[in-house]
Design a protein around this motif. Structure first.
Motif, PDB file in Angstrom:
ATOM      1  N   LYS A 186       0.839  -1.199   0.000  1.00 32.63           N
ATOM      2  CA  LYS A 186       0.000   0.000   0.000  1.00 32.63           C
ATOM      3  C   LYS A 186       0.877   1.255   0.000  1.00 32.63           C
ATOM      4  O   LYS A 186       0.615   2.203  -0.743  1.00 32.63           O
ATOM      5  CB  LYS A 186      -0.924  -0.011   1.217  1.00 32.63           C
ATOM      6  CG  LYS A 186      -1.961  -1.113   1.182  1.00 32.63           C
ATOM      7  CD  LYS A 186      -2.739  -1.171   2.493  1.00 32.63           C
ATOM      8  CE  LYS A 186      -3.719  -2.308   2.512  1.00 32.63           C
ATOM      9  NZ  LYS A 186      -3.124  -3.611   2.804  1.00 32.63           N
ATOM     10  N   LEU A 187       1.908   1.246   0.821  1.00 33.18           N
ATOM     11  CA  LEU A 187       2.759   2.434   0.926  1.00 33.18           C
ATOM     12  C   LEU A 187       3.605   2.675  -0.318  1.00 33.18           C
ATOM     13  O   LEU A 187       3.966   3.814  -0.612  1.00 33.18           O
ATOM     14  CB  LEU A 187       3.643   2.322   2.170  1.00 33.18           C
ATOM     15  CG  LEU A 187       2.871   2.329   3.497  1.00 33.18           C
ATOM     16  CD1 LEU A 187       3.812   2.054   4.664  1.00 33.18           C
ATOM     17  CD2 LEU A 187       2.123   3.631   3.698  1.00 33.18           C
ATOM     18  N   TRP A 243     -11.734   4.695  -2.156  1.00 29.36           N
ATOM     19  CA  TRP A 243     -10.929   5.411  -1.179  1.00 29.36           C
ATOM     20  C   TRP A 243      -9.698   6.041  -1.805  1.00 29.36           C
ATOM     21  O   TRP A 243      -9.066   6.893  -1.188  1.00 29.36           O
ATOM     22  CB  TRP A 243     -10.507   4.494  -0.044  1.00 29.36           C
ATOM     23  CG  TRP A 243     -11.631   4.051   0.837  1.00 29.36           C
ATOM     24  CD1 TRP A 243     -12.979   4.277   0.644  1.00 29.36           C
ATOM     25  CD2 TRP A 243     -11.526   3.290   2.026  1.00 29.36           C
ATOM     26  NE1 TRP A 243     -13.690   3.697   1.644  1.00 29.36           N
ATOM     27  CE2 TRP A 243     -12.832   3.078   2.513  1.00 29.36           C
ATOM     28  CE3 TRP A 243     -10.471   2.750   2.718  1.00 29.36           C
ATOM     29  CZ2 TRP A 243     -13.093   2.367   3.669  1.00 29.36           C
ATOM     30  CZ3 TRP A 243     -10.727   2.044   3.872  1.00 29.36           C
ATOM     31  CH2 TRP A 243     -12.031   1.859   4.341  1.00 29.36           C
ATOM     32  N   THR A 298      -5.310   8.236  -1.007  1.00 29.19           N
ATOM     33  CA  THR A 298      -5.284   8.689   0.386  1.00 29.19           C
ATOM     34  C   THR A 298      -5.668   7.559   1.333  1.00 29.19           C
ATOM     35  O   THR A 298      -4.977   7.296   2.321  1.00 29.19           O
ATOM     36  CB  THR A 298      -6.219   9.896   0.581  1.00 29.19           C
ATOM     37  OG1 THR A 298      -5.810  10.944  -0.290  1.00 29.19           O
ATOM     38  CG2 THR A 298      -6.191  10.377   2.021  1.00 29.19           C
ATOM     39  N   GLY A 299      -6.757   6.890   1.040  1.00 29.97           N
ATOM     40  CA  GLY A 299      -7.193   5.761   1.873  1.00 29.97           C
ATOM     41  C   GLY A 299      -6.156   4.658   1.911  1.00 29.97           C
ATOM     42  O   GLY A 299      -5.896   4.063   2.960  1.00 29.97           O
ATOM     43  N   TYR A 347      -2.869   4.924   1.502  1.00 26.26           N
ATOM     44  CA  TYR A 347      -1.717   5.320   2.309  1.00 26.26           C
ATOM     45  C   TYR A 347      -2.050   5.337   3.802  1.00 26.26           C
ATOM     46  O   TYR A 347      -1.224   4.956   4.636  1.00 26.26           O
ATOM     47  CB  TYR A 347      -1.171   6.673   1.866  1.00 26.26           C
ATOM     48  CG  TYR A 347      -0.525   6.631   0.494  1.00 26.26           C
ATOM     49  CD1 TYR A 347       0.455   5.691   0.200  1.00 26.26           C
ATOM     50  CD2 TYR A 347      -0.896   7.526  -0.497  1.00 26.26           C
ATOM     51  CE1 TYR A 347       1.052   5.644  -1.050  1.00 26.26           C
ATOM     52  CE2 TYR A 347      -0.309   7.491  -1.755  1.00 26.26           C
ATOM     53  CZ  TYR A 347       0.658   6.540  -2.022  1.00 26.26           C
ATOM     54  OH  TYR A 347       1.250   6.494  -3.271  1.00 26.26           O
ATOM     55  N   VAL A 348      -3.244   5.778   4.141  1.00 23.14           N
ATOM     56  CA  VAL A 348      -3.646   5.801   5.553  1.00 23.14           C
ATOM     57  C   VAL A 348      -3.703   4.381   6.116  1.00 23.14           C
ATOM     58  O   VAL A 348      -3.151   4.109   7.190  1.00 23.14           O
ATOM     59  CB  VAL A 348      -5.001   6.529   5.737  1.00 23.14           C
ATOM     60  CG1 VAL A 348      -5.571   6.294   7.128  1.00 23.14           C
ATOM     61  CG2 VAL A 348      -4.847   8.020   5.464  1.00 23.14           C
ATOM     62  N   ILE A 349      -4.354   3.474   5.407  1.00 24.02           N
ATOM     63  CA  ILE A 349      -4.446   2.087   5.879  1.00 24.02           C
ATOM     64  C   ILE A 349      -3.057   1.457   5.938  1.00 24.02           C
ATOM     65  O   ILE A 349      -2.720   0.774   6.913  1.00 24.02           O
ATOM     66  CB  ILE A 349      -5.394   1.254   4.983  1.00 24.02           C
ATOM     67  CG1 ILE A 349      -6.822   1.806   5.048  1.00 24.02           C
ATOM     68  CG2 ILE A 349      -5.355  -0.220   5.374  1.00 24.02           C
ATOM     69  CD1 ILE A 349      -7.474   1.757   6.405  1.00 24.02           C
ATOM     70  N   ALA A 385      -0.217   2.982   6.443  1.00 24.21           N
ATOM     71  CA  ALA A 385       0.492   3.565   7.587  1.00 24.21           C
ATOM     72  C   ALA A 385      -0.016   2.975   8.906  1.00 24.21           C
ATOM     73  O   ALA A 385       0.779   2.686   9.811  1.00 24.21           O
ATOM     74  CB  ALA A 385       0.332   5.083   7.584  1.00 24.21           C
ATOM     75  N   LEU A 386      -1.314   2.778   9.014  1.00 20.64           N
ATOM     76  CA  LEU A 386      -1.873   2.164  10.227  1.00 20.64           C
ATOM     77  C   LEU A 386      -1.383   0.733  10.402  1.00 20.64           C
ATOM     78  O   LEU A 386      -1.053   0.311  11.520  1.00 20.64           O
ATOM     79  CB  LEU A 386      -3.402   2.206  10.195  1.00 20.64           C
ATOM     80  CG  LEU A 386      -4.035   3.589  10.355  1.00 20.64           C
ATOM     81  CD1 LEU A 386      -5.538   3.512  10.093  1.00 20.64           C
ATOM     82  CD2 LEU A 386      -3.737   4.159  11.733  1.00 20.64           C
ATOM     83  N   GLU A 387      -1.325  -0.011   9.312  1.00 21.89           N
ATOM     84  CA  GLU A 387      -0.828  -1.386   9.395  1.00 21.89           C
ATOM     85  C   GLU A 387       0.648  -1.421   9.780  1.00 21.89           C
ATOM     86  O   GLU A 387       1.062  -2.245  10.611  1.00 21.89           O
ATOM     87  CB  GLU A 387      -1.055  -2.116   8.071  1.00 21.89           C
ATOM     88  CG  GLU A 387      -2.502  -2.426   7.807  1.00 21.89           C
ATOM     89  CD  GLU A 387      -2.748  -3.021   6.429  1.00 21.89           C
ATOM     90  OE1 GLU A 387      -3.793  -3.662   6.263  1.00 21.89           O
ATOM     91  OE2 GLU A 387      -1.906  -2.844   5.520  1.00 21.89           O
ATOM     92  N   LEU A 405      -8.766  -3.004  12.708  1.00 20.43           N
ATOM     93  CA  LEU A 405      -8.513  -2.835  11.269  1.00 20.43           C
ATOM     94  C   LEU A 405      -9.016  -4.045  10.486  1.00 20.43           C
ATOM     95  O   LEU A 405      -9.558  -3.909   9.390  1.00 20.43           O
ATOM     96  CB  LEU A 405      -7.015  -2.657  11.017  1.00 20.43           C
ATOM     97  CG  LEU A 405      -6.470  -1.255  10.948  1.00 20.43           C
ATOM     98  CD1 LEU A 405      -4.969  -1.270  10.770  1.00 20.43           C
ATOM     99  CD2 LEU A 405      -7.116  -0.444   9.852  1.00 20.43           C
TER     100      LEU A 405
END
Length: 141
Positions: free
Chosen positions: A41-42, A57, A60-61, A63-65, A67-69, A92
């Motif tokens: 994702k990143l 998403w 943006t969605g 990258y956010v997910i 980063a959270l992972e 998550l």
């Protein structure tokens, strides 16, 4: 009648095998979430981009997910965060399961559910770390 303060709960005594199993599970899950889940994702792997475009998403969605992972994977390895990290990653995974069901007709909905099993074991086994985290936050505040 006097009120007695509860005695502090000591960390559970675990056998060497149990400690090795928990550590191995932690490292494998951290590696999975970092390498197999967050990094595509990143780094905007084409499959991840397509999936997030499908669910609406976008980048943006994604990258956010990602980063959270990645944050969850790192937190699994930080002792004071090792109790809360599997709970956060499980949240998550609930979202991932719902997304798989709604946007992809359940195609890979079992994967997040399967991941929640070892995450639940870690959350239970490391629950005393949550007390340590709360105590640390209270000292800071």
């Amino acid at each position: 009648m006097t009120h007695l303060a509860a005695a502090p709960t000591a960390a559970p005594v675990r056998s060497r095998r149990a400690r090795i199993a928990l550590t191995t599970t932690t490292v494998v899950l951290a590696a999975f979430f970092a390498v197999a889940s967050a990094l595509p994702k990143l780094f905007a792997a084409s499959a991840a981009v397509e999936s997030f475009d499908t669910i609406g998403w976008g980048a943006t969605g994604m990258y956010v997910i990602g980063a959270l992972e990645l944050a969850g994977a790192v937190a699994l390895l930080v002792p004071v965060l090792s109790g809360v990290a599997p709970i956060a990653l499980s949240a998550l995974m609930v979202g991932a399961c719902v997304t798989q069901i709604v946007a992809f007709d359940g195609e890979n909905a079992a994967t997040p559910l399967i991941l929640m099993v070892p995450l639940g074991v870690l959350a239970w086994a490391r629950r005393e770390k949550n007390r340590e985290l709360v105590a640390l936050v209270r000292r800071v505040l």
